[in-house]
Design a protein around this motif. Structure first.
Motif, PDB file in Angstrom:
ATOM      1  N   ARG B 626       0.884  -1.181   0.000  1.00  0.00           N
ATOM      2  CA  ARG B 626       0.000   0.000   0.000  1.00  0.00           C
ATOM      3  C   ARG B 626       0.908   1.212   0.000  1.00  0.00           C
ATOM      4  O   ARG B 626       1.381   1.682   1.015  1.00  0.00           O
ATOM      5  N   ARG B 627       1.099   1.718  -1.174  1.00  0.00           N
ATOM      6  CA  ARG B 627       2.245   2.593  -1.382  1.00  0.00           C
ATOM      7  C   ARG B 627       2.168   3.896  -0.619  1.00  0.00           C
ATOM      8  O   ARG B 627       3.162   4.339  -0.033  1.00  0.00           O
ATOM      9  N   ILE B 628       1.003   4.539  -0.643  1.00  0.00           N
ATOM     10  CA  ILE B 628       0.901   5.836   0.011  1.00  0.00           C
ATOM     11  C   ILE B 628       1.170   5.678   1.503  1.00  0.00           C
ATOM     12  O   ILE B 628       1.936   6.445   2.111  1.00  0.00           O
ATOM     13  N   LEU B 674       1.500   8.524 -10.285  1.00  0.00           N
ATOM     14  CA  LEU B 674       1.541   7.945 -11.623  1.00  0.00           C
ATOM     15  C   LEU B 674       1.434   6.431 -11.605  1.00  0.00           C
ATOM     16  O   LEU B 674       1.341   5.799 -12.646  1.00  0.00           O
ATOM     17  N   LEU B 675       1.497   5.847 -10.410  1.00  0.00           N
ATOM     18  CA  LEU B 675       1.509   4.382 -10.321  1.00  0.00           C
ATOM     19  C   LEU B 675       0.183   3.895  -9.759  1.00  0.00           C
ATOM     20  O   LEU B 675      -0.561   4.660  -9.149  1.00  0.00           O
ATOM     21  N   PRO B 676      -0.115   2.605  -9.954  1.00  0.00           N
ATOM     22  CA  PRO B 676      -1.302   2.052  -9.304  1.00  0.00           C
ATOM     23  C   PRO B 676      -1.188   2.207  -7.787  1.00  0.00           C
ATOM     24  O   PRO B 676      -0.082   2.260  -7.240  1.00  0.00           O
ATOM     25  N   ILE B 920       0.909  16.191 -14.270  1.00  0.00           N
ATOM     26  CA  ILE B 920       0.083  15.147 -14.859  1.00  0.00           C
ATOM     27  C   ILE B 920      -1.065  14.828 -13.918  1.00  0.00           C
ATOM     28  O   ILE B 920      -0.869  14.623 -12.724  1.00  0.00           O
ATOM     29  N   ARG B 921      -2.239  14.748 -14.470  1.00  0.00           N
ATOM     30  CA  ARG B 921      -3.404  14.671 -13.618  1.00  0.00           C
ATOM     31  C   ARG B 921      -3.609  13.279 -13.043  1.00  0.00           C
ATOM     32  O   ARG B 921      -3.899  13.103 -11.884  1.00  0.00           O
ATOM     33  N   ASN B 922      -3.548  12.265 -13.843  1.00  0.00           N
ATOM     34  CA  ASN B 922      -3.783  10.950 -13.248  1.00  0.00           C
ATOM     35  C   ASN B 922      -2.930   9.882 -13.907  1.00  0.00           C
ATOM     36  O   ASN B 922      -2.282  10.106 -14.920  1.00  0.00           O
ATOM     37  N   ALA B 923      -2.984   8.740 -13.269  1.00  0.00           N
ATOM     38  CA  ALA B 923      -2.060   7.677 -13.656  1.00  0.00           C
ATOM     39  C   ALA B 923      -2.294   7.223 -15.082  1.00  0.00           C
ATOM     40  O   ALA B 923      -1.337   6.962 -15.817  1.00  0.00           O
ATOM     41  N   ALA B 927       0.349   6.314 -18.540  1.00  0.00           N
ATOM     42  CA  ALA B 927       0.584   4.966 -19.039  1.00  0.00           C
ATOM     43  C   ALA B 927       1.036   5.055 -20.487  1.00  0.00           C
ATOM     44  O   ALA B 927       0.544   5.883 -21.244  1.00  0.00           O
ATOM     45  N   PRO B 928       1.974   4.219 -20.866  1.00  0.00           N
ATOM     46  CA  PRO B 928       2.587   4.362 -22.188  1.00  0.00           C
ATOM     47  C   PRO B 928       1.572   4.234 -23.312  1.00  0.00           C
ATOM     48  O   PRO B 928       1.689   4.894 -24.336  1.00  0.00           O
TER      49      PRO B 928
END
Lengths: 505, 935
Positions: B626-628, B674-676, B920-923, B927-928
């Motif tokens: 849970r990154r955050i 930028l990540l899930p 950048i607004r959202n992940a 994404a590429p």
């Protein structure tokens, strides 16, 4: 000219090859920026950039040659003015130049940014040169990082390719760990001996001062770091993945020059700083060498991708070289240098043809893809055969001579088991090297399979033919180069030779 | 010189037939014949001196540093072999001209053949172990080319590869043996080594060296258990089989036994290894030969068997036995080459080599039949043929053994030998009788008739030799045998008699037994074949070889899967595990322990901080998916570190840590954006347990090391800096003075790194190709900013800037400095971005971060260069004091200018990173696949 390092200008003279190449690299970066990017097309000044880079390497080589006439008053200074460094520099410069020449069509076809690619190659070369030329552990660390960070970028250079990115990331994370170990080792060594100068460390150890425990831990961690850099089993895991995923020019450069530089630094550190602890590190190196030769050759057997096979073969060659490091006598050290030179040429040569077969991309890398290639392209087929035979250590090629010298060096230190293991694992390597040759000449491509399209400009052909000719020449008349290597190793021979007395087993 | 010419002529001359083929097949064959003939003539020119007992030599220094020289010698043994190679080579060249069909590329064939001939000559004439080895491996390679000559035959290709792997590999084992031998003897010069037999045999390494050398010899000579490649090499064109597999290459192995005979032979180990392998080969191969239906297969096994016989003779180790060995080498070359060529004729004229289909050819090809009978009689050992003589002598040697395999069973070897001879008689009969006599075969692919004269001539010459040697051996073979034998054993050979009649003795009895038994065995051959193919499960060697390779490959796959599964975690685990061992090693060996240093008293506050630190670190690891949350916890670690610095009286470090922590966390938050939200869960229980174990071990090792270092007396460098700070750098804040003065160069480098990092992030985000509409601050941006936050941050801004100014100015003497001040400013500005939006903020503040970065770096660099103007090294500090009205004494140091550069770079660099990341607004936007424009 004799440098006493009283005047600061002396440092500039002593580091002139590195300085020239650094400046040149930055100039190339600028020239590369000059050209406006044209999406979907190779940069217009690709050739200019490549030739400029080669010219820079040539200029550096010239300065390197000039440095033979320069001597220092201090044999323990931060910057070594010995022929070991200069001989090693030849290897790096040659490796970089061959890589650049051979990969011209690859860069064009893949539309990689040439200016940055060449700059990275040149900067990595600068790092290598400092690695071989410094007696200061901190400077050594900086040099290693200069080289490896460039190598990380070169690995991940093909941004659009997932495998390249993955390889770069893996290499980076593992490499960062190993760098940390290296740095920790340096710190502990400094803590134990109070110096980061190799010669002073050796003196402290000889005088019996310093903490042994701390020193042992420091040396062990340095060993771990170096074992990683040279790709010795069990620290080799990064190598096949990085080599396979990286764009082929980067792979060739890493497998050849980066490995050579790591070995040069390993030799300098262990032979110059730790000869007094030979008894402690010799068994470790022994096992690393034995394991590397066995495991890498064994695994290479089952590879179906030529690129990955060459990756494992590069690990296996690291094992042979470690035999020379373990032997640690003058001749063995010279033979390691000779081997590195030969190894650099034959590896880049082989990769050069792999690049051609794979259409300067990452296709047609399987062994089956080589079926009938020899008859389709006799010249390239013969060249690849020569490189493969050299890699296998077949008589008549430089690879054989290099192995003979290594064996001789090992036997002089009475490392019988390692010598026999070296010869026997080479038998295994015959199988996988010659398999490629066998496919090339003895199998024909499936009916309906179109012939392999070949793009090989004159300069690439010329480079490959030249490399193959050198392989044959050194296989027949290695005398002069070997003498050069011996004189480059003289300085170490004395140290390690003394350390070895009474240890014969 | 002549010697070198003899070796080089075929090697260089190999080009001629390949070139001449453009004018026709005859021209090509002629070129090959001329090259071979010239070399043969050169060899014959040496005859007089060789037969006079001299040894022509040629010697060039090759690599003096390891005592290598390009040395050749033609002693009797080398001369004999060179004679065989060139003589039979000439016949094979003639034969092949008629044998090869129109479709076969003849130029290439002759080129390979000459290359092989040159390599072989190099082996037999070498006077240096390494030179010998070089040519030895070349014979493997060239024979590979010859065996695989018919590319369209899969068995040819496979046979070629097997032959190369086995013989080439054996050569490498031999290389290891030679290196040992060279070091035992102290030289690689053969002629010197041969004088040192006693020294060598007394050496500790004699046994491993002998084994390695013998592996080389046995693989080449197809001795048990390496015999299996030879029958598979029979896919080669028949001239190749006749040349390589009867007369020359396989003889290289026995040549080596003969060559090294004085140096290595005579020990018990030698006897058991060499005679043992030879006897096993002799019997086993003779038996298998009888059961083969393919003419060439039969001959192949019979060759293996005869080579076994020669090996037995050298293994016996006496001078007399060695003489017989040499004699049989000569005889075998004559009759076996003849038989192979004969089989080739049959194959060529009838289209098949299957003995079961061939029958009654006598009527159609009588000349071939006669020649076959002669050679087969020699092979079987019929009196009046050459094979008889050497076989009688062999029986004699086998009877009079010095050692015994099994104590108390002296008849074991004679029994084996007789049995083998019995089979030999049987298969010789089968070779002739089944093919040429009996009812005429009806269903042959081609109507048989005698071949052209060119094919018969070589066979005829060899057959004639068999008879002449058989009848008048002393005249024909005597002189050559004498010199060769002398060279082999190193001294004058013992008495031996080359007469036909030795009286009624044991050998004659053995011969009689063999003949009677052989005829019976031939008569009952189908029973034996049935036994071989039926109830006796005979291990097929090719299957074993393939199986070994397969098993090796499977093992290799297994090892790969275990070591190289592509998992970064596993690699890291291995790496860390090894490092832990390396670190722990000194502790385990007891060479290292804690020192006498005083402990630091532990107060309650420290304990709490310490507990939070450990707890937060563990929580970070536990919550990493849970990154955050993990980021929040890790920032606790940073804060606790700052507290620790305060506690240890390092306010500067604490301030830096604090501001860096804030900026880093913001940066990480933006990156996480930028990540899930959650990391993937791939961890198995086992892996977790392993990782926990490793982490604990690594932690313990580092702790132990830190403990030991801290408790042992160490000099620190702080004293120097404390003492020099004010007089040298004009500041009382040591940390700042270190940063801007003592280690100013490092700081200069660091701000450049920061600048490059900022530009790098900018470039990377730019390269992602995120479309403008995905960016915050674009025209269609509808984010509402909370009013309260906006107001407060705007009020805070001037305050924060003031604080940063204050920190900057006092930095030289008290905690603060350009770096910290820069971070504080950057944080204050970031707050504006967060609270008021990018559009609003960028409109009101400087936007040209690139320019600011450049300015900062330039300012710092210019300060450094300024020192040069005054003749000091780069970045030498300068300071002085001035009286200013109102303020009073004021210090002006060049370091301040430098600090301004640092400040500017830090502010601009940090903002450049944060603003670009924050845009950048959202992940999904990053994404590429959403990134059009990226190729």
């Amino acid at each position: 000219m004799t440098l006493d390092f009283v005047s600061r200008a002396d440092f500039i003279w002593a580091l002139l090859p590195e300085i020239v190449l650094s400046c040149w690299a930055m100039a190339i970066l600028l020239v590369g920026v000059w050209e406006k990017e044209r999406p979907g097309l190779p940069p217009r000044n690709l050739r200019l950039l490549a030739w400029l880079s080669v010219a820079g390497l040539a200029a550096t080589a010239g300065v390197n040659g000039w440095l033979y006439g320069v001597s220092g008053t201090d044999a323990s200074g931060m910057i070594a003015l010995d022929s070991f460094r200069l001989f090693a520099n030849w290897i790096f410069l040659l490796g970089a130049a061959l890589t650049i020449l051979v990969s011209l069509p690859y860069i064009a076809k893949q539309r990689l940014q040439a200016g940055e690619f060449y700059t990275l190659v040149l900067l990595a070369t600068v790092g290598m040169m400092v690695m071989a030329g410094t007696r200061n552990l901190i400077l050594l660390f900086l040099a290693i990082e200069t080289m490896t960070i460039s190598a990380y970028v070169l690995t991940a250079y093909h941004r659009a390719d997932r495998r390249s990115a993955e390889a770069g990331l893996k290499y980076f994370i593992l490499g960062a760990f190993s760098s940390a170990f290296l740095l920790y080792g340096i710190a502990l060594t400094w803590g134990a001996t109070g110096s980061v100068n190799l010669a002073e460390i050796a003196q402290t150890i000889e005088a019996g001062a310093g903490f042994t425990g701390l020193l042992m831990a420091g040396m062990a961690l340095l060993g771990v770091g170096f074992a990683f850099k040279v790709g010795a089993v069990p620290f080799h895991m990064w190598a096949p993945d990085a080599y396979e995923g990286a764009p082929s020019p980067s792979t060739a450069f890493m497998a050849a020059a980066v490995k050579a530089a790591s070995f040069a630094a390993l030799l300098r550190v262990f032979l110059e700083a730790f000869p007094g602890l030979y008894e402690a590190w010799y068994p470790v190196m022994w096992w690393l060498a034995a394991l590397t030769m066995l495991v890498a050759n064994l695994i290479a057997l089952s590879q179906s991708s030529v690129k990955r096979m060459l990756a494992y073969s590069s690990v296996a060659h690291g094992g042979y070289l470690l035999v020379g490091v373990t032997a640690a006598n003058e001749f063995a050290t010279a033979s390691v240098l000779f081997y590195l030179l030969v190894y650099t040429i034959m590896t880049i040569g082989a990769f050069g043809i792999v690049m051609i077969v794979s259409g300067h991309g990452e296709e047609r890398l399987q062994v089956d893809d080589y079926a009938g290639f020899g008859w389709q392209q006799p010249v390239l087929g013969v060249l690849l055969t020569i490189f493969l035979l050299a890699l296998a250590g077949f008589p008549g090629t430089a690879g054989f001579m290099a192995k003979i010298f290594l064996l001789q060096g090992a036997v002089e230190s009475q490392l019988w088991t390692l010598a026999i293991l070296l010869a026997l694992t080479t038998v295994v390597s015959y199988y996988y090297y010659l398999r490629v040759a066998w496919y090339m000449w003895m199998r024909s491509a499936d009916a309906g399979e179109p012939a392999i399209p070949v793009v090989a400009p004159g300069i690439v052909r010329f480079t490959l033919i030249g490399s193959a000719a050198v392989m044959i020449y050194l296989g027949v008349l290695p005398g002069a180069v070997l003498e050069g290597a011996i004189s480059a190793a003289e300085h170490f021979g004395v140290v390690a030779g003394e350390a070895f007395m009474g240890l014969a087993r | 010189m002549t010697l070198l010419l003899i070796v080089l002529l075929p090697l260089v001359g190999a080009l001629l037939p390949a070139w001449f083929i453009r004018w026709g097949r005859n021209q090509s064959a002629l070129a090959a014949g001329v090259v071979t003939g010239t070399a043969f003539a050169l060899l014959l020119s040496l005859s007089s001196s060789v037969f006079a007992g001299e040894v022509p030599r040629a010697d060039w220094t090759w690599m003096s540093s390891i005592g290598l020289s390009l040395a050749f010698m033609a002693d009797g043994l080398g001369y004999l072999f060179a004679f065989l190679i060139l003589g039979i080579g000439l016949l094979v060249v003639l034969y092949a001209r008629y044998y090869l069909s129109e479709k076969d590329p003849m130029g290439r064939f002759y080129a390979y053949l000459l290359l092989f001939m040159g390599a072989m000559l190099g082996v037999v004439l070498a006077d240096n172990l390494i030179v010998l080895l070089v040519f030895w491996e070349l014979t493997s390679l060239t024979s590979f080319l010859l065996i695989g000559y018919w590319k369209h035959l899969p068995e040819g290709r496979q046979g070629a590869r097997m032959a190369l792997v086995v013989t080439g590999g054996g050569g490498l084992a031999m290389l290891a043996g030679f290196i040992l031998l060279g070091n035992i003897a102290g030289t690689y010069q053969l002629s010197e080594i041969l004088q040192m037999g006693e020294v060598i045999q007394a050496h500790d390494l004699y046994a491993p060296m002998l084994v390695l050398v013998l592996i080389g010899a046995f693989t080449k000579s197809a001795q048990f258990p390496f015999h299996f490649w030879l029958p598979h090499a029979m896919a080669a064109p028949t001239p190749v089989s006749a040349y390589l597999h009867s007369a020359t290459m396989v003889k290289a192995g026995v040549f080596l036994l003969a060559r090294l005979f004085p140096a290595l032979s005579g020990t018990e180990l030698w006897f058991f290894l060499v005679t043992g392998a030879g006897a096993a080969t002799l019997l086993f191969a003779a038996y298998v030969a009888l059961t083969k239906h393919d003419l060439k297969g039969l001959l192949a096994y019979s060759t293996v068997s005869h080579l076994g016989m020669i090996t037995v003779l050298f293994g016996i180790g006496t001078a007399a036995a060695a003489v017989v060995g040499i004699f049989h080498i000569m005889n075998h070359a004559a009759f076996k080459a003849s038989l192979f060529m004969n089989a080739g004729i049959v194959d060529h004229e009838t289209g098949t080599r299957d003995i079961r289909r061939l029958s009654g050819l006598w009527a159609a090809m009588p000349i071939t039949g006669v020649l076959a009978i002669i050679a087969a009689a020699a092979m079987a050992g019929v009196p009046l043929f050459n094979g008889f003589l050497s076989k009688e002598m062999f029986f004699e040697q086998a009877w009079a053994l010095e050692y015994q395999f099994v104590e108390g069973v002296p008849w074991l070897l004679p029994a084996i030998v007789t049995l083998a001879a019995l089979f030999s008689v049987a298969y010789s009969i089968r070779l002739v009788w089944s093919v040429f006599f009996g009812p005429q075969a009806e269903d042959l692919p081609k109507p048989p008739h005698d071949p052209p004269f060119g094919m018969l001539l070589p066979v005829g010459i060899l057959a004639a030799l068999c008879i002449v040697v058989g009848i008048v051996p002393v005249l024909v073979a005597g002189p050559m045998l004498a010199v060769a034998a002398t060279a082999t054993i190193g001294i004058a050979p013992p008495e031996y008699s080359l007469t036909l009649w030795h009286g009624f003795n044991i050998p004659l009895l053995m011969t009689a037994l063999a003949f009677v038994g052989g005829i019976v065995a031939y008569w009952k051959r189908w029973a034996i074949i049935g036994l071989h193919e039926g109830p006796l499960p005979f291990p097929e060697a090719k299957r074993i070889f393939d199986g070994t390779i397969d098993r090796l490959a499977a093992f290799s796959h297994g090892t790969t899967a275990a070591l190289e599964n592509g998992s970064l975690q596993r690699y890291l685990a291995l790496l860390v595990g090894a490092a832990v061992v390396a670190m722990g090693w000194p502790f385990l060996t007891g060479s290292w322990s804690a020192g006498p240093g005083p402990g630091t008293p532990l107060d309650g506050m420290s304990l709490v901080v310490w507990a939070i630190l450990v707890g937060a670190a563990v929580a970070t690891a536990a919550l990493h998916r849970r990154r955050i949350l993990a980021l929040v916890v890790v920032s606790v670690v940073g804060l606790m570190l700052a507290l620790a610095f305060v506690h240890l009286s390092a306010p500067d470090l604490a301030l830096t840590q604090l501001s860096v922590e804030v900026v880093t966390v913001v940066l990480l938050l933006l990156a996480l954006h930028l990540l899930p939200k959650e990391g993937p869960s791939e961890d198995s229980i086992g892996r977790k347990a392993r990782d926990v174990g490793l982490a604990v071990a690594a932690g313990c090792a580092v702790t132990a090391m830190a403990w030991v270092i801290l408790t042992n007396p160490v000099d620190t460098i702080s004293g120097f800096h404390l003492a020099e700070s004010y007089p040298g750098g004009g500041g009382t804040n040591v940390v700042n003075v270190i940063l801007v003065d003592f280690r100013g160069f490092d700081t200069f480098g660091e701000i450049i790194v920061l600048a490059i990092a900022g530009l790098g992030i900018y470039a990377m985000i730019d390269a992602l190709g995120v479309p403008d509409r995905w960016k915050i601050g674009s025209p269609d941006d509808e984010v509402r900013y909370p009013l309260l936050l906006t107001v407060i941050t705007r009020l805070l801004l001037p305050l924060a800037l003031l604080v940063s100014m204050y920190l900057f100015l006092r930095g030289h003497n008290q905690p603060g400095g350009g770096f910290i001040a820069g971070l504080v400013t950057a944080v204050a500005l970031i707050l504006q971005y967060v609270a008021s939006g990018i559009g609003w903020t960028t409109d009101r503040f400087v936007r040209d971060y690139h320019g600011a970065i450049a300015l900062g770096v330039l300012a710092a660099g210019a300060t450094g260069l300024g020192a040069w103007l005054f003749g000091y090294p780069f970045l030498t500090g300068w300071f002085d004091y001035f009286e200013l009205p109102i303020i009073g004494e004021f210090e002006l140091a060049s370091a301040v200018l430098f600090d301004i550069g640092v400040y500017l770079t830090v502010v601009a660099g940090v903002l450049l990173m944060l603003v670009n990341m924050g845009k950048i607004r959202n992940a999904s936007a990053a994404a590429p696949d959403a990134a059009d424009g990226e190729g």
